[in-house]
Every structure is written in C-alpha cells, then in structure tokens.
Design a protein around this motif. Structure first.
Motif, short mmCIF file in Angstrom:
data_model
loop_
_atom_site.label_atom_id
_atom_site.label_comp_id
_atom_site.label_asym_id
_atom_site.label_seq_id
_atom_site.Cartn_x
_atom_site.Cartn_y
_atom_site.Cartn_z
N TYR A 1 -9.08 -5.59 -15.11
CA TYR A 1 -8.25 -5.59 -13.91
C TYR A 1 -6.78 -5.30 -14.26
N ARG A 2 -6.34 -5.81 -15.40
CA ARG A 2 -4.97 -5.60 -15.84
C ARG A 2 -4.65 -4.11 -15.94
N GLU A 3 -5.55 -3.35 -16.51
CA GLU A 3 -5.33 -1.91 -16.64
C GLU A 3 -5.26 -1.23 -15.27
N LYS A 4 -6.10 -1.68 -14.35
CA LYS A 4 -6.09 -1.12 -12.99
C LYS A 4 -4.76 -1.42 -12.29
N LEU A 5 -4.28 -2.66 -12.46
CA LEU A 5 -3.01 -3.04 -11.84
C LEU A 5 -1.84 -2.24 -12.40
N ILE A 6 -1.80 -2.12 -13.71
CA ILE A 6 -0.70 -1.36 -14.34
C ILE A 6 -0.69 0.07 -13.82
N ALA A 7 -1.86 0.68 -13.76
CA ALA A 7 -1.96 2.07 -13.28
C ALA A 7 -1.47 2.18 -11.83
N TYR A 8 -1.82 1.17 -11.01
CA TYR A 8 -1.40 1.19 -9.61
C TYR A 8 0.11 1.03 -9.48
N GLU B 1 2.45 1.51 -11.66
CA GLU B 1 3.20 2.60 -12.28
C GLU B 1 3.50 3.71 -11.27
N LYS B 2 2.62 3.88 -10.30
CA LYS B 2 2.84 4.90 -9.27
C LYS B 2 4.02 4.54 -8.36
N HIS B 3 4.37 3.26 -8.33
CA HIS B 3 5.44 2.78 -7.44
C HIS B 3 6.60 2.18 -8.22
N ILE B 4 6.70 2.53 -9.49
CA ILE B 4 7.63 1.81 -10.36
C ILE B 4 9.08 1.90 -9.91
N ASP B 5 9.46 3.01 -9.29
CA ASP B 5 10.85 3.16 -8.85
C ASP B 5 11.19 2.23 -7.68
N GLU B 6 10.17 1.76 -6.97
CA GLU B 6 10.39 0.91 -5.79
C GLU B 6 10.25 -0.58 -6.12
N LEU B 7 9.76 -0.90 -7.29
CA LEU B 7 9.57 -2.30 -7.65
C LEU B 7 10.90 -2.98 -7.95
N SER B 8 10.94 -4.28 -7.76
CA SER B 8 12.14 -5.06 -8.12
C SER B 8 12.30 -5.05 -9.63
N ALA B 9 13.51 -5.35 -10.08
CA ALA B 9 13.78 -5.39 -11.53
C ALA B 9 12.87 -6.42 -12.21
N GLU B 10 12.64 -7.53 -11.54
CA GLU B 10 11.78 -8.57 -12.10
C GLU B 10 10.34 -8.06 -12.25
N ALA B 11 9.85 -7.36 -11.23
CA ALA B 11 8.48 -6.82 -11.29
C ALA B 11 8.35 -5.80 -12.41
N LYS B 12 9.37 -4.97 -12.56
CA LYS B 12 9.34 -3.97 -13.64
C LYS B 12 9.25 -4.65 -15.01
N SER B 13 9.98 -5.74 -15.17
CA SER B 13 9.98 -6.43 -16.46
C SER B 13 8.63 -7.07 -16.76
N ARG B 14 7.85 -7.32 -15.72
CA ARG B 14 6.55 -7.98 -15.91
C ARG B 14 5.38 -7.01 -15.95
N LEU B 15 5.66 -5.75 -15.66
CA LEU B 15 4.58 -4.79 -15.49
C LEU B 15 3.64 -4.73 -16.70
N TYR B 16 4.21 -4.74 -17.89
CA TYR B 16 3.37 -4.61 -19.09
C TYR B 16 3.15 -5.95 -19.79
N LYS B 17 3.89 -6.98 -19.37
CA LYS B 17 3.68 -8.32 -19.93
C LYS B 17 2.54 -9.03 -19.21
N ASN B 18 2.65 -9.11 -17.90
CA ASN B 18 1.64 -9.80 -17.10
C ASN B 18 1.69 -9.26 -15.67
N PRO B 19 1.02 -8.14 -15.42
CA PRO B 19 1.11 -7.51 -14.10
C PRO B 19 0.57 -8.37 -12.96
#
Length: 426
Positions: free
Chosen positions: A181-188, A190-208
């Motif tokens: 599931y982690r890989e699916k979340l990261i892929a999803y 990543e498509k919206h990475i420019d719209e994510l909050s700074a906090e969400a971006k920092s967590r994307l590859y640590k714990n999505p």
C-alpha cells in the motif's frame, strides 16, 4: 539566581491546578478505571515520566507530529537526551522488554494512569500536561483480544455514565499489506506533489500514511482521492479485521468503519480505533484510541511478540461528562465538627478528635479561636453531619453535646459513646 519580588508567579501555559472539589472527580474516574481493569484481569504498571528521547523516536515514529513538534526534550547533567513522556505505550513496552516479562506465561495485561506532556496549542480538553488512562495486552495475535480491548474502553465509559460514545475502527494491515500500500500511496501523492503542504512533502517517503491524517485543507482534499488500504489487504489482514468486527457485533459495541483512520503514531498494525463523543466547544470529539502494534516489542529489542492497547484522555472524559451533565462525586462532608469551650476542653478535644479519626470518622475542629456562631457557620460550610460541643461543665461530667445539623436534634451523651452514636446515624 535572583528573583524580583514584584514578579507575579503564574502556572505555565497549558497546565492546570486540580483543586479540592475537582480532585474528587478525578479520583472517581481513576477508581472506575481500576475497577474495570480488575474485571478484565489487567494489572497496574507505573513507568517514569521521562525516558531517553530515542525511545519515543524509535517507538512513536520520527515522522509524527509528536516527535517532530510536540515533545518536551532536554539534555540532562550527564549530557543525555531526555524527553517527558508524550504517551504511555512506549514506556510500558520498554519495561516489558527490559524486565524480560516476555519470558513469563502470556498474555501479559497491564494498565497505567498518569500525566503525559506535549507542546500543543492549549484548548478545551487539550493541555500541555494532560492525563491518560491506558491498557496494553502483550503476547497474543488473537483478533478477539483487539475486540476485548475496545470493549473494555466502552465498558469504562458506560460505568462513568457517559452516553453516545462511538468507535471508529480501521485496519492498517500487516507489514506485507502496508508495504504494498505504501508504494501505491507514494505513486498517487507524487502526482500531486506540487499541491501538497510542506509537512506532507516531508512525509511522502518517510511515512506516506501520515499524509492521510493531514490537517491542511488542500492536502485533505487530495488525500480523499487516495487509494484505500482496504483494497490492498492480503487474506490474513482481511480475516483479522473481519473477526474483530464480528466480535464487536457480538459484544454489542457500536462502531463505524473509517477507512481513513490512521491514528497519530507509527507503531500500529492491523486494528486501529478511536473513541468519539460529541463535546460542545471542543475542537474534536476524540476521547481516546489505540490499536495493535505487532512489531513494537521486537523494535525495542525484545522477541517478535504482538501487542494491542489504547490510551484515553482523562481531561476529555471529564469535559464530556460535564457536557452531558453526568453527576460526579463532589467533596465529601464531615461526620462531625468539634467545638470546644475553655482551655482544658480545647486540649482534651484534640484527643476526642483523634479518637473519631482513628475510628474512621471525618472530623474537624476550629483552630482560629472563633466565636461559637462562626464555628457553626464553618460546620455548615464543611457540610458536617453533626456538631459536637465540649465545654468545661461537660468535661467534668465526662459528657458531650451532639447536634444533628439536618434535623436540629440535640442530645447529651457520655464522651466515650460519641463514636458509636455518630456511626449509627443515617
């Protein structure tokens, strides 16, 4: 260090003095917790209020709000990084491993109560020093234990008289399901990475998964369209969750399945749940929650052994009880207020007072040499059942006058009969 005498000393922000009259309510909800835990064969453990910071970094998770923003951390005189505990589970698991309790017959069922500390924005029911009641059960992977833990919490709320408590429940799957599931979340995301909050971006590859719990409005909108973990569960994870839900149905525990519930801690696997109730004026209706954490004991240096538990916020419980106008115990009144007249009676009165107290009666006297009228007012204020009056004449006769404040009835009895007389009163 010098202090200016004009400086007004105040309580630190986000903390409270629990005053007489309020303490009795705390004692009551704590005693109810102990009574319920006894019924389920859970035993109390008390762990330190501070631990090595690494314990929480490793256990709670470095990509959580608690570790990133909220812990009270300092360097002690031995140059060690120490943190006040922000939650209870990590310390309890550390003790389970350190004391090698895993070598004893399982399961191990413990509960705890005490203050926790988080640097949060203070609000109704959310303080920087707050109190939790929690349970932890180690040593069994049985999903029925998940259901028991959830039911224990509900039993506690029912014992307090709290109504309309709901359980939101979800599954986070096992390690295998989480990795897929982690890989699916990261892929999803990543498509919206420019719209994510700074906090969400920092967590994307640590714990999505933590992005699903974001408070940022735009990130929440994006997360609403994310793949569901329930579509990526393996057979074992699905079976575990189905069994939990069937057991809750059989136990009559009201619940709703919330596919987006991830909780604020990294250690959960399989079942995650949250207790909610409507609290007017509070930011959220959560009063506690928990889940299963099958990898935490091993992560702390113990064997591969499962665990499950919850933490309930006692400030929020009291807030909910107040909102529902549930009657809670108040300060208990006195059995007797002793009034003495004359120096000798005053001295003997100390022995009379001590005799009553040793017999289990709540008793008090005047220490300000006030007039009798003022002492009767004090007896009323202290909700005394009786007033006992000992003067020089009564002392010579080895007698004492006793007046029941509710009825006004007054009698004169032998001094050595005072305890027995008060104890037989309704």
């Amino acid at each position: 260090m010098k202090f200016q005498t004009s400086t007004k000393l105040q309580i630190p922000r986000g903390t409270d003095d629990i005053m007489p009259g309020e303490v009795e309510q705390w004692q009551w909800i704590e005693q109810k917790a102990r009574e319920i835990c006894s019924l389920y064969d859970y035993h109390e453990i008390r762990t330190p209020m501070f631990e090595h910071t690494e314990l929480f970094q490793r256990g709670v998770g470095e990509a959580t709000d608690i570790v990133e923003k909220e812990m009270y951390t300092f360097t002690d005189r031995g140059n060690r990084q120490i943190s006040l505990r922000p939650e209870g589970t990590a310390g309890v698991v550390r003790s389970f491993v350190e004391k090698k309790v895993f070598g004893q017959p399982q399961p191990t069922k413990w509960y705890y109560m005490g203050p926790m500390f988080r640097y949060e924005n203070p609000q109704a029911g959310r303080r920087r020093q707050f109190h939790q009641f929690g349970v932890e059960a180690f040593g069994s992977p049985d999903p029925l234990l998940d259901a028991e833990v959830i039911a224990l919490g509900m039993h506690y709320f029912q014992a307090l008289g709290l109504k309309d408590v709901r359980v939101e429940v979800n599954t986070l799957g096992d390690v295998e399901s989480r990795l897929q599931y982690r890989e699916k979340l990261i892929a999803y995301f990543e498509k919206h990475i420019d719209e994510l909050s700074a906090e969400a971006k920092s967590r994307l590859y640590k714990n999505p998964l933590r992005i699903l719990d974001s408070k940022d409005e735009r990130t929440k909108e994006i997360a609403a369209g994310a793949p569901s973990l329930h579509d990526h569960l393996n057979d074992d994870s699905r079976k575990h969750f189905d069994t939990v839900l069937r057991a809750l149905d059989l136990l009559g525990v009201p619940y709703v399945v919330n596919h987006r519930l991830v909780r604020g801690l990294d250690y959960y696997t399989h079942t995650a749940f949250e207790y909610t109730v409507d609290i007017p004026g509070a930011q959220a209706g959560s009063i506690g929650g928990g889940g299963r954490y099958n990898g935490l004991i091993e992560q702390f240096g113990g064997p591969s052994m499962p665990g499950v538990g919850f933490g309930i916020g006692l400030e929020r419980v009291l807030l909910a009880l107040g909102a529902q106008q549930v009657e809670t115990p108040s300060k208990a009144g006195l059995d007797c207020y002793l009034i003495t007249m004359g120096e000798e009676a005053k001295l003997v009165g100390m022995k009379v007072l001590q005799t009553m107290r040793q017999a289990g009666l709540r008793a008090e006297r005047d220490y300000l040499d006030r007039k009798m009228k003022a002492q009767f007012k004090a007896a009323d204020r202290l909700q005394a059942k009786t007033v006992a009056i000992l003067g020089e004449d009564e002392l010579k006769q080895n007698q004492i006058n006793v007046k029941q404040l509710a009825t006004g009835e007054q009698v004169t009895i032998a001094l050595d009969e005072l305890v027995a007389y008060i104890k037989q009163l309704p």
